[in-house]
Design a protein around this motif. Structure first.
Motif, PDB file in Angstrom:
ATOM      1  N   ILE A  53       0.812  -1.218   0.000  1.00  0.00           N
ATOM      2  CA  ILE A  53       0.000   0.000   0.000  1.00  0.00           C
ATOM      3  C   ILE A  53       0.845   1.267   0.000  1.00  0.00           C
ATOM      4  O   ILE A  53       0.388   2.324  -0.381  1.00  0.00           O
ATOM      5  CB  ILE A  53      -1.020   0.040   1.159  1.00  0.00           C
ATOM      6  CG1 ILE A  53      -0.313   0.086   2.515  1.00  0.00           C
ATOM      7  CG2 ILE A  53      -1.988  -1.148   1.076  1.00  0.00           C
ATOM      8  CD1 ILE A  53      -1.251   0.482   3.653  1.00  0.00           C
ATOM      9  N   ILE A  54       2.085   1.152   0.467  1.00  0.00           N
ATOM     10  CA  ILE A  54       2.985   2.315   0.429  1.00  0.00           C
ATOM     11  C   ILE A  54       4.392   1.812   0.144  1.00  0.00           C
ATOM     12  O   ILE A  54       4.853   0.858   0.763  1.00  0.00           O
ATOM     13  CB  ILE A  54       2.893   3.165   1.727  1.00  0.00           C
ATOM     14  CG1 ILE A  54       3.952   4.290   1.736  1.00  0.00           C
ATOM     15  CG2 ILE A  54       2.980   2.331   2.982  1.00  0.00           C
ATOM     16  CD1 ILE A  54       3.730   5.338   2.841  1.00  0.00           C
ATOM     17  N   ASP A  99      -5.581   8.128   6.249  1.00  0.00           N
ATOM     18  CA  ASP A  99      -4.524   7.398   6.959  1.00  0.00           C
ATOM     19  C   ASP A  99      -4.847   5.902   6.992  1.00  0.00           C
ATOM     20  O   ASP A  99      -5.868   5.451   6.449  1.00  0.00           O
ATOM     21  CB  ASP A  99      -4.297   7.980   8.356  1.00  0.00           C
ATOM     22  CG  ASP A  99      -5.555   7.946   9.206  1.00  0.00           C
ATOM     23  OD1 ASP A  99      -6.434   7.100   8.935  1.00  0.00           O
ATOM     24  OD2 ASP A  99      -5.658   8.763  10.142  1.00  0.00           O
ATOM     25  N   LEU A 100      -3.963   5.146   7.618  1.00  0.00           N
ATOM     26  CA  LEU A 100      -4.121   3.694   7.618  1.00  0.00           C
ATOM     27  C   LEU A 100      -5.428   3.281   8.305  1.00  0.00           C
ATOM     28  O   LEU A 100      -6.088   2.335   7.871  1.00  0.00           O
ATOM     29  CB  LEU A 100      -2.909   3.044   8.303  1.00  0.00           C
ATOM     30  CG  LEU A 100      -2.900   1.524   8.379  1.00  0.00           C
ATOM     31  CD1 LEU A 100      -3.050   0.880   7.012  1.00  0.00           C
ATOM     32  CD2 LEU A 100      -1.609   1.033   9.047  1.00  0.00           C
ATOM     33  N   GLY A 159       4.100  -2.116   3.846  1.00  0.00           N
ATOM     34  CA  GLY A 159       4.849  -0.885   3.649  1.00  0.00           C
ATOM     35  C   GLY A 159       6.065  -0.938   4.557  1.00  0.00           C
ATOM     36  O   GLY A 159       6.001  -1.546   5.627  1.00  0.00           O
ATOM     37  N   TYR A 180       1.077   5.548   6.024  1.00  0.00           N
ATOM     38  CA  TYR A 180       0.271   5.520   4.799  1.00  0.00           C
ATOM     39  C   TYR A 180      -0.579   6.790   4.649  1.00  0.00           C
ATOM     40  O   TYR A 180      -1.194   7.249   5.607  1.00  0.00           O
ATOM     41  CB  TYR A 180      -0.674   4.308   4.801  1.00  0.00           C
ATOM     42  CG  TYR A 180      -1.675   4.354   3.657  1.00  0.00           C
ATOM     43  CD1 TYR A 180      -1.294   3.985   2.367  1.00  0.00           C
ATOM     44  CD2 TYR A 180      -2.975   4.834   3.850  1.00  0.00           C
ATOM     45  CE1 TYR A 180      -2.186   4.075   1.318  1.00  0.00           C
ATOM     46  CE2 TYR A 180      -3.869   4.921   2.798  1.00  0.00           C
ATOM     47  CZ  TYR A 180      -3.474   4.539   1.526  1.00  0.00           C
ATOM     48  OH  TYR A 180      -4.343   4.646   0.481  1.00  0.00           O
ATOM     49  N   GLY A 181      -0.591   7.338   3.432  1.00  0.00           N
ATOM     50  CA  GLY A 181      -1.580   8.353   3.081  1.00  0.00           C
ATOM     51  C   GLY A 181      -1.156   9.802   3.203  1.00  0.00           C
ATOM     52  O   GLY A 181      -1.792  10.670   2.618  1.00  0.00           O
ATOM     53  N   GLU A 221       8.656   7.745   0.172  1.00  0.00           N
ATOM     54  CA  GLU A 221       7.339   7.135   0.359  1.00  0.00           C
ATOM     55  C   GLU A 221       6.334   7.571  -0.709  1.00  0.00           C
ATOM     56  O   GLU A 221       6.180   8.757  -0.963  1.00  0.00           O
ATOM     57  CB  GLU A 221       6.798   7.494   1.753  1.00  0.00           C
ATOM     58  CG  GLU A 221       7.543   6.746   2.836  1.00  0.00           C
ATOM     59  CD  GLU A 221       7.236   7.218   4.247  1.00  0.00           C
ATOM     60  OE1 GLU A 221       6.331   8.049   4.435  1.00  0.00           O
ATOM     61  OE2 GLU A 221       7.927   6.741   5.170  1.00  0.00           O
ATOM     62  N   VAL A 242       4.357   1.261   7.208  1.00  0.00           N
ATOM     63  CA  VAL A 242       2.957   1.133   6.785  1.00  0.00           C
ATOM     64  C   VAL A 242       2.049   2.132   7.513  1.00  0.00           C
ATOM     65  O   VAL A 242       1.060   2.607   6.963  1.00  0.00           O
ATOM     66  CB  VAL A 242       2.476  -0.333   6.963  1.00  0.00           C
ATOM     67  CG1 VAL A 242       2.198  -0.682   8.411  1.00  0.00           C
ATOM     68  CG2 VAL A 242       1.280  -0.637   6.085  1.00  0.00           C
ATOM     69  N   ASP A 243       2.438   2.491   8.736  1.00  0.00           N
ATOM     70  CA  ASP A 243       1.580   3.398   9.515  1.00  0.00           C
ATOM     71  C   ASP A 243       1.746   4.867   9.121  1.00  0.00           C
ATOM     72  O   ASP A 243       1.086   5.732   9.689  1.00  0.00           O
ATOM     73  CB  ASP A 243       1.765   3.198  11.027  1.00  0.00           C
ATOM     74  CG  ASP A 243       3.213   3.197  11.471  1.00  0.00           C
ATOM     75  OD1 ASP A 243       4.121   3.155  10.621  1.00  0.00           O
ATOM     76  OD2 ASP A 243       3.453   3.247  12.699  1.00  0.00           O
ATOM     77  N   SER A 259       2.300   6.523  -1.514  1.00  0.00           N
ATOM     78  CA  SER A 259       1.131   5.725  -1.145  1.00  0.00           C
ATOM     79  C   SER A 259       0.257   5.482  -2.362  1.00  0.00           C
ATOM     80  O   SER A 259       0.152   6.326  -3.241  1.00  0.00           O
ATOM     81  CB  SER A 259       0.283   6.481  -0.112  1.00  0.00           C
ATOM     82  OG  SER A 259       1.032   6.798   1.017  1.00  0.00           O
TER      83      SER A 259
END
Ligand code: SAH
Ligand code: SF4
Ligand code: F3S
Length: 438
Positions: free
Chosen positions: A153-154, A215-216, A200, A206-207, A173, A203-204, A175
């Motif tokens: 996802i990222i 966000d995640l 990711g 993300y976005g 990064e 991963v946290d 996303s």
């Protein structure tokens, strides 16, 4: 019939990318081979996170050189983190390699395939359907398809921890849009997938780079609504990016499993600072406390590096105490390995002898074996629910929501089913029991 073999080392991201490459090759009409020697085309998906990984890559390239001398038509493709902007130079050093392409650079793979007359279909990269092939296990002389798969996802990492080569090889990064991920997961579920692991390096985070900054936790909320999807996991978290909102999402969403990978890397503040991790030990302990308060039954995994430059015996003892106090379910421990180009490689001497690193590594592993043995023994006689992933040595296996590996024997077909297992035997690494719901 052309046959391919994909050799993969490194992290889950590499595994996910190998699945996707397999998807492209399947679309092109190639067939999976069981080993290098049965293949007409091999793909090496490489890792360079430590020198030991890089050595494996070099060793395997040497082996393939020998194979290619015997079978001059053998095609050798190399991807993964070993390949970076120096691809041209690598091509000169390793002339027996047919194609080098950077991780995720499927355009290169496809362009090469088309030149070879392979029918590789170019599809919009953001809808990677050729990758929908799920991981395949060769067990009991038959192939089974796993109901579990990875969904990146990222990509990349912005953190630049001082020891780490990943940001240099994977870039910054990026996303994937939420709609695209939701669309892909629905498609995976339609094809039989029951469990996804969102991937990711961080991963946290993300976005943050997307419009509207989802966000995640937002993504987990969306995915949790997908009918037919049974379980959702995600990794790896950076302790500095875990939000209360994310912790709350894990606590409240029924499909999100109670397991978090939360790499601490060291239990000493000065080492953490030199590593540029962005938190201290107290903050990490508080975070674990909050997570445990909010999510009952949470299981925790972590990564630790021993023998970072100038790590004293006392600083190492701080890592040991942390492992003793926190009682992680899983600890992955690695000896520090200097990586050319990183800050630690430039600024610090790799001055801890290999024997001391090894000794520290063994001490953490010994302690963790005792901790995991104790944690897992509490499951003795209990019933747990597992999603059955496949067969190994005549036994079915799957994982609990807390990510514990469980084996059982049964004549029925359990692949992709939820089984209730009564645990009869535990060890630090896995559990064994009898199925109750047959
Ligand atoms: N993004 C994840 C994982 C990155 S690499 C994270 O932030 O934790 C996976 C693991 O390899 C790391 O957690 C770290 O423990 C280890 N690692 C990375 N670079 C290393 C190095 N130079 N020497 C030894 N171990 C290393
Ligand atoms: Fe490497 Fe740190 Fe990024 Fe993890 S967070 S990939 S250890 S730089
Ligand atoms: Fe290795 Fe690259 Fe993953 S260096 S650990 S394969 S991101």
């Amino acid at each position: 019939m052309v046959r391919y073999f994909i050799w993969t080392i490194g992290c889950q991201m590499n595994k996910a990318e190998s699945q996707r490459i397999a998807g492209y090759l399947d679309v092109a009409g190639y067939q999976a081979a069981a080993s290098f020697s049965d293949a007409d085309l091999v793909v090496l998906n490489t890792c360079v996170v430590r020198q030991s990984a890089e050595n494996k890559v070099l060793g395997t390239l040497g082996l393939l050189k020998g194979l290619k001398n015997e079978h001059p038509n053998l095609q050798i493709l190399v991807t993964g983190c070993w390949v970076n902007s120096n691809a041209q130079e690598l091509k000169k050093r390793f002339p027996h390699v047919n194609l080098l392409f950077k991780p995720g650079d499927y355009h290169e793979l496809i362009a090469w395939g088309q030149k070879q007359g392979m029918l590789v279909e170019e599809r919009p990269l953001h809808y990677p359907f050729p990758a929908l092939k799920t991981s395949t296990h060769y067990n009991d002389a038959r192939m089974t398809s796993s109901p579990c798969t990875f969904v990146p996802i990222i990509q990349g990492c912005d953190n630049f921890c001082s020891y780490c080569i990943v940001p240099y090889r994977r870039g910054r990064e990026v996303s994937r849009p939420m709609e695209e991920i939701v669309y892909e997961v629905k498609e995976l579920v339609r094809q039989g997938i029951k469990e996804i692991t969102l991937l990711g390096q961080n991963v946290d985070s993300y976005g943050h780079d997307l419009p509207k900054h989802p966000d995640l936790a937002d993504l987990l909320n969306e995915l949790n609504n997908i009918d037919g999807l049974v379980r959702i996991r995600f990794l790896t978290n950076h302790p500095k990016d875990i939000s209360l909102k994310l912790i709350d999402a894990v606590a409240s969403l029924n499909k999100v499993c109670e397991h978090l990978e939360l790499p601490v890397q060291a239990g000493d503040d000065d080492i953490l600072k030199a590593m540029r991790r962005g938190y201290n030990v107290e903050r990490y302990r508080e975070l674990v406390h909050t997570i445990r308060r909010e999510i009952s039954q949470i299981s925790l995994g972590t990564d630790i590096i021993v023998g970072f430059p100038s790590e004293t015996e006392e600083q190492f003892e701080h890592s040991l105490s942390l492992v003793k106090d926190i009682k992680f379910d899983v600890v992955h421990v690695a000896a520090y390995s200097p990586r050319p180009g990183t800050l630690a490689w430039r600024e610090y001497q790799d001055n801890i002898p290999a024997s001391v690193k090894k000794d520290r590594l063994n001490k953490i592993e010994e302690l963790q074996t005792a901790v995991a043995s104790e944690i897992n023994s509490q499951l003795q006689g209990k019933e747990v629910e597992i999603l059955v992933e496949g067969r190994k040595k005549g036994k079915w296996f799957g994982r609990t929501r807390s990510n514990k590996l469980v084996f059982f024997e049964d004549a029925g077909d359990w692949l992709g089913q939820l089984a209730i297992i009564r645990i009869e035997k535990t060890s630090p690494w896995s559990l064994r029991g009898k199925v109750k719901n047959n």
